[in-house]
Design a protein around this motif. Structure first.
Motif: not given
Length: 124
Positions: A56-57, A59, A52
């Motif tokens: 913080r994100n 995948y 992100s």
């Protein structure tokens, strides 16, 4: 407009590590989700990892979970892909990608900007 330039590819042996870098131009880098895709010979380009806008994100595709780590440094306009325990099946051209959606690179079709790619070859 965002321009992406990858570096860090090379030829390594199975089990080795390699870190790819993607340097971005443009003041909007910190608002984009960034990702890595790869394309092996005679195969379609596939998603590898996404991060992100604020880091913080993250995948990952299942085949690289636990081995690859995506990160970014917005102060340096750079995104990284740390690759550990490399396997011959990781051999591909790796592409950096930017998506205006800030949380995740959604798909191949949603990518707004691509880098030129960097070759990673893993020998057995």
């Amino acid at each position: 407009q965002v321009q992406l330039v990858e570096s860090g590819g090379g030829v390594v042996q199975a089990g080795d590590s390699l870190t790819l870098s993607c340097a971005a131009s443009g003041r909007t880098f910190s608002t984009y989700a960034m990702g890595w895709f790869r394309q092996a010979p005679r195969r379609e380009r596939e998603f590898v990892a996404s991060i992100s806008y604020n880091g913080r994100n993250t995948y990952y595709t299942n085949s690289v979970k636990g081995r690859f780590t995506i990160s970014r440094d917005n102060a340096k306009n750079t995104v990284y892909l740390e690759m550990n325990s490399l396997k011959p099946e990781d051999t591909a051209v790796y592409y950096c990608a930017a998506d205006r959606e800030p949380l995740v690179v959604r798909s191949l079709a949603s990518v707004d900007y691509w880098g030129q790619g960097t070759q990673v070859t893993v020998s057995s």
